[in-house]
Write a protein that holds these residues in place. Structure first.
Motif, PDB file in Angstrom:
ATOM      1  N   MET A   1      69.918  83.493   0.531  1.00 19.46           N
ATOM      2  CA  MET A   1      70.780  84.052  -0.514  1.00 19.46           C
ATOM      3  C   MET A   1      72.251  83.903  -0.163  1.00 19.46           C
ATOM      4  O   MET A   1      72.611  83.919   1.011  1.00 19.46           O
ATOM      5  N   LYS A   2      73.062  83.780  -1.199  1.00 19.33           N
ATOM      6  CA  LYS A   2      74.484  83.544  -0.958  1.00 19.33           C
ATOM      7  C   LYS A   2      75.255  84.853  -0.874  1.00 19.33           C
ATOM      8  O   LYS A   2      74.981  85.788  -1.634  1.00 19.33           O
ATOM      9  N   VAL A   3      76.217  84.868   0.052  1.00 15.05           N
ATOM     10  CA  VAL A   3      77.139  86.004   0.136  1.00 15.05           C
ATOM     11  C   VAL A   3      78.556  85.437   0.069  1.00 15.05           C
ATOM     12  O   VAL A   3      78.919  84.547   0.852  1.00 15.05           O
ATOM     13  N   GLY A   4      79.355  85.927  -0.886  1.00 17.68           N
ATOM     14  CA  GLY A   4      80.727  85.428  -1.062  1.00 17.68           C
ATOM     15  C   GLY A   4      81.690  86.156  -0.146  1.00 17.68           C
ATOM     16  O   GLY A   4      81.720  87.388  -0.085  1.00 17.68           O
ATOM     17  N   ILE A   5      82.469  85.365   0.586  1.00 20.91           N
ATOM     18  CA  ILE A   5      83.379  85.951   1.583  1.00 20.91           C
ATOM     19  C   ILE A   5      84.830  85.705   1.163  1.00 20.91           C
ATOM     20  O   ILE A   5      85.213  84.563   0.871  1.00 20.91           O
ATOM     21  N   GLY A   6      85.645  86.745   1.202  1.00 22.56           N
ATOM     22  CA  GLY A   6      87.089  86.601   0.990  1.00 22.56           C
ATOM     23  C   GLY A   6      87.788  86.874   2.307  1.00 22.56           C
ATOM     24  O   GLY A   6      87.578  87.933   2.916  1.00 22.56           O
ATOM     25  N   ILE A   7      88.570  85.891   2.774  1.00 25.70           N
ATOM     26  CA  ILE A   7      89.230  86.058   4.079  1.00 25.70           C
ATOM     27  C   ILE A   7      90.717  86.319   3.842  1.00 25.70           C
ATOM     28  O   ILE A   7      91.403  85.504   3.211  1.00 25.70           O
ATOM     29  N   LEU A   8      91.215  87.433   4.359  1.00 25.25           N
ATOM     30  CA  LEU A   8      92.640  87.739   4.266  1.00 25.25           C
ATOM     31  C   LEU A   8      93.271  87.317   5.590  1.00 25.25           C
ATOM     32  O   LEU A   8      93.072  87.976   6.612  1.00 25.25           O
ATOM     33  N   GLY A   9      94.005  86.195   5.577  1.00 20.88           N
ATOM     34  CA  GLY A   9      94.617  85.690   6.815  1.00 20.88           C
ATOM     35  C   GLY A   9      93.954  84.406   7.254  1.00 20.88           C
ATOM     36  O   GLY A   9      92.726  84.347   7.400  1.00 20.88           O
TER      37      GLY A   9
ATOM     38  N   ILE B   1      82.831  76.607   7.659  1.00 18.26           N
ATOM     39  CA  ILE B   1      82.691  75.348   6.913  1.00 18.26           C
ATOM     40  C   ILE B   1      81.867  74.335   7.715  1.00 18.26           C
ATOM     41  O   ILE B   1      80.876  73.788   7.235  1.00 18.26           O
ATOM     42  N   ASN B   2      82.242  74.131   8.977  1.00 17.00           N
ATOM     43  CA  ASN B   2      81.587  73.073   9.770  1.00 17.00           C
ATOM     44  C   ASN B   2      80.169  73.426  10.204  1.00 17.00           C
ATOM     45  O   ASN B   2      79.345  72.553  10.410  1.00 17.00           O
ATOM     46  N   GLU B   3      79.911  74.703  10.403  1.00 16.68           N
ATOM     47  CA  GLU B   3      78.602  75.095  10.963  1.00 16.68           C
ATOM     48  C   GLU B   3      77.720  75.799   9.934  1.00 16.68           C
ATOM     49  O   GLU B   3      76.811  76.540  10.305  1.00 16.68           O
ATOM     50  N   GLN B   4      78.021  75.545   8.649  1.00 17.99           N
ATOM     51  CA  GLN B   4      77.288  76.270   7.611  1.00 17.99           C
ATOM     52  C   GLN B   4      75.764  76.114   7.751  1.00 17.99           C
ATOM     53  O   GLN B   4      75.028  77.084   7.684  1.00 17.99           O
ATOM     54  N   LYS B   5      75.356  74.853   8.015  1.00 14.87           N
ATOM     55  CA  LYS B   5      73.901  74.595   8.105  1.00 14.87           C
ATOM     56  C   LYS B   5      73.292  75.355   9.277  1.00 14.87           C
ATOM     57  O   LYS B   5      72.208  75.917   9.176  1.00 14.87           O
ATOM     58  N   ALA B   6      74.013  75.336  10.410  1.00 10.37           N
ATOM     59  CA  ALA B   6      73.485  76.020  11.603  1.00 10.37           C
ATOM     60  C   ALA B   6      73.376  77.524  11.354  1.00 10.37           C
ATOM     61  O   ALA B   6      72.411  78.166  11.794  1.00 10.37           O
TER      62      ALA B   6
ATOM     63  N   GLY C   1      69.393  82.587   7.996  1.00  9.94           N
ATOM     64  CA  GLY C   1      68.883  82.579   6.622  1.00  9.94           C
ATOM     65  C   GLY C   1      69.958  82.949   5.608  1.00  9.94           C
ATOM     66  O   GLY C   1      69.681  83.075   4.418  1.00  9.94           O
ATOM     67  N   LEU C   2      71.195  83.133   6.077  1.00 12.46           N
ATOM     68  CA  LEU C   2      72.275  83.572   5.181  1.00 12.46           C
ATOM     69  C   LEU C   2      73.177  82.404   4.797  1.00 12.46           C
ATOM     70  O   LEU C   2      73.577  81.622   5.661  1.00 12.46           O
ATOM     71  N   GLU C   3      73.491  82.301   3.516  1.00 15.51           N
ATOM     72  CA  GLU C   3      74.489  81.319   3.073  1.00 15.51           C
ATOM     73  C   GLU C   3      75.802  82.053   2.874  1.00 15.51           C
ATOM     74  O   GLU C   3      75.978  82.771   1.885  1.00 15.51           O
ATOM     75  N   LEU C   4      76.683  81.898   3.846  1.00 18.74           N
ATOM     76  CA  LEU C   4      77.970  82.588   3.789  1.00 18.74           C
ATOM     77  C   LEU C   4      78.980  81.638   3.155  1.00 18.74           C
ATOM     78  O   LEU C   4      79.330  80.619   3.739  1.00 18.74           O
ATOM     79  N   GLU C   5      79.389  81.949   1.947  1.00 19.22           N
ATOM     80  CA  GLU C   5      80.267  81.035   1.207  1.00 19.22           C
ATOM     81  C   GLU C   5      81.665  81.600   1.100  1.00 19.22           C
ATOM     82  O   GLU C   5      81.850  82.695   0.554  1.00 19.22           O
ATOM     83  N   VAL C   6      82.644  80.847   1.623  1.00 18.57           N
ATOM     84  CA  VAL C   6      84.029  81.315   1.554  1.00 18.57           C
ATOM     85  C   VAL C   6      84.537  81.114   0.128  1.00 18.57           C
ATOM     86  O   VAL C   6      84.494  80.012  -0.406  1.00 18.57           O
TER      87      VAL C   6
END
Ligand SMILES: NC(=O)c1ccc[n+]([C@@H]2O[C@H](COP(=O)([O-])OP(=O)(O)OC[C@H]3O[C@@H](n4cnc5c(N)ncnc54)[C@H](OP(=O)(O)O)[C@@H]3O)[C@@H](O)[C@H]2O)c1
Length: 426
Positions: free
Chosen positions: A1-9, A22-27, A33-38
């Motif tokens: 499942m996807k989780v949307g991430i907002g990064i301040l900084g 970004i680079n290690e998304q697959k790993a 099991g988490l899809e962390l999407e910026v």
């Protein structure tokens, strides 16, 4: 499942985190099991050149909008400072979004209020990276050791000052050692927060609060920095078998909690003496668990981003479980000890007249103040005699009273230096 991430900084830590996400998304997916999407990265300047460029579709200079963005499920605060970071964290919690932050200053200053708001909203506020960079210390304290009656946290929580003190004990002066630390990227252009002990005090407030379950704000931490240490004393200390360290100390005593940061001499065979350069190390002590030592890189983009990512994964799992988050730790009111009520040991350097009876007078003055002397050395003779003393444990207020009284003795030309000594010997 996807989780949307907002990064301040998107600076040292934010940039390292973004690069990893970004680079290690697959790993990350494979392992958790988490899809962390910026969904966005808020910065101050859109045009700045960055070592890891922020993709055009993600960069923004509107942090409030990013926090409010409905596609952002979880907010990561890596801006630093009290404002606007504090209001943005509050805004996210108010909207029911979990927050991960590395901001020790914010947590040590407004932590009680922010944690309360997170509890009210049933979401997590996680700050593993706020103390010890890449070293897991917050989670062990607040979860693994939640049932232990911790009696002491003791450590080195500022790599910059540890590097400077390491180099000073190898013979460099303060200014030279600082310059070298700046050239190597271990110290900021403005090193005040590090050398004054303010950074370490914020971390000590957080450690003591979690260890003892009594909220200690940064204002409740006694603080001295390393600026006034004289290399002469570090040379004498080395001859006597000690190394200087900027220590973060939290203690639970029957009379209350003490939290303090100050330079101290530690015996060469103490494990903290082995912590060299920019590393951090923290001992946690309790009656059941004994002594635990956590050690490693206390700063830097990569290590700190790792700790932030661990918190993100933790918070993302809670989000996906749709769990109402139970408070991780409860704080009860407690008494904060005044530093004068704390037992300390001192190293004292005195310039004295080399006359018969001087030592007895000096010892008598300490004794009158309730301080006994553990060892004494004399350097030189005649008008230039130097006495080095190490006292036994006594109340800090008594040590200070003794030194004040020494200043009025005619045979004492100067109380040239005092440094606390940290050793568990009596
Ligand atoms: N660096 C470490 O080793 C380390 C270790 C442990 C904890 N921490 C903590 O992590 C946090 C971040 O540290 P850092 O070293 O990554 O700091 P940094 O390199 O100075 O980065 C700060 C970032 O926040 C952005 N920013 C600052 N004010 C802003 C504002 N008003 N609006 C929008 N964006 C703003 C900056 O934008 P620009 O890029 O456009 O200037 C920059 O991208 C701090 O709380 C620090 O104490 C850092």
């Amino acid at each position: 499942m996807k989780v949307g991430i907002g990064i301040l900084g998107g600076g040292t830590v934010g940039g390292a985190l973004l690069q990893y996400l970004i680079n290690e998304q697959k790993a990350i997916v494979a392992k958790t099991g988490l899809e962390l999407e910026v969904r966005g990265v808020a910065v101050r300047s859109l045009s700045k050149t960055r070592s890891f460029p922020i993709p055009t579709g993600l960069i923004t200079d509107q942090p409030e909008q990013l926090v409010d963005d409905p596609s952002v499920d979880l907010v990561v605060e890596l801006m630093g400072g009290l404002e606007p970071a504090g209001d943005l964290v509050m805004q996210a919690l108010q909207a029911g979004k979990p927050v991960v932050t590395a901001n020790k200053e914010l947590v040590a200053t407004r932590g009680a209020e922010l944690i309360r708001r997170a509890e009210e909203k049933g979401v997590s506020l996680l700050f593993e990276a706020a103390v010890g960079g890449g070293i897991p210390i917050i989670r062990p304290l607040s979860e693994s050791l939640a049932g232990e009656q911790i009696t002491r946290v003791l450590g080195i929580v500022n790599g910059t000052t540890n590097y400077i003190l390491t180099r000073m004990s190898e013979g460099l002066g303060f200014a030279e050692a600082l310059e070298e630390a700046q050239a190597l990227g271990y110290a900021e252009a403005d090193p005040t927060a590090d050398v004054s002990g303010a950074d370490a005090a914020a971390k000590t407030a957080i450690l003591a609060s979690l260890a003892f379950g009594t909220w200690v704000s940064v204002d409740g931490v006694y603080r001295e920095g390393i600026e006034s240490l004289d290399p002469v004393d570090l040379r004498y200390a080395a001859d006597l078998g000690y190394l200087p360290k900027l220590l973060a100390i939290g203690e639970e005593t029957p009379n209350g909690v003490s939290a303090r940061v100050h330079p101290a001499l530690v015996p060469l065979d103490h494990p903290l003496a082995l912590v060299r350069g920019a590393n951090n190390a923290v001992f946690i002590e309790g009656p059941q668990v004994g002594e635990l030592l956590f050690m490693g890189p206390g700063a830097g983009g990569g290590p700190t981003a790792t700790a932030v990512l661990g918190d993100i994964i933790d918070a993302a799992r809670e989000l996906l479980a749709e769990a109402q988050v139970a408070p991780r730790i409860r704080f009860a009111p407690g008494r904060l000890l005044d530093f004068g009520e704390v037992e300390t040991k001192w190293y004292v350097r005195l310039e004295v007249a080399d006359a018969p009876g001087v030592l007895a007078l000096v010892a008598g003055t300490f004794g009158d103040a309730g301080v006994s002397i553990k060892s004494v050395w004399q350097e030189g003779r005649g008008e230039d005699a130097t006495l080095l003393l190490i006292t036994h444990d006594a109340l800090e207020s008594n040590q200070r009273a003794a030194v004040t009284a020494l200043r009025s003795l005619e045979v004492v030309t100067e109380v040239a230096a005092t440094i606390r000594v940290q050793s568990d010997e009596p």
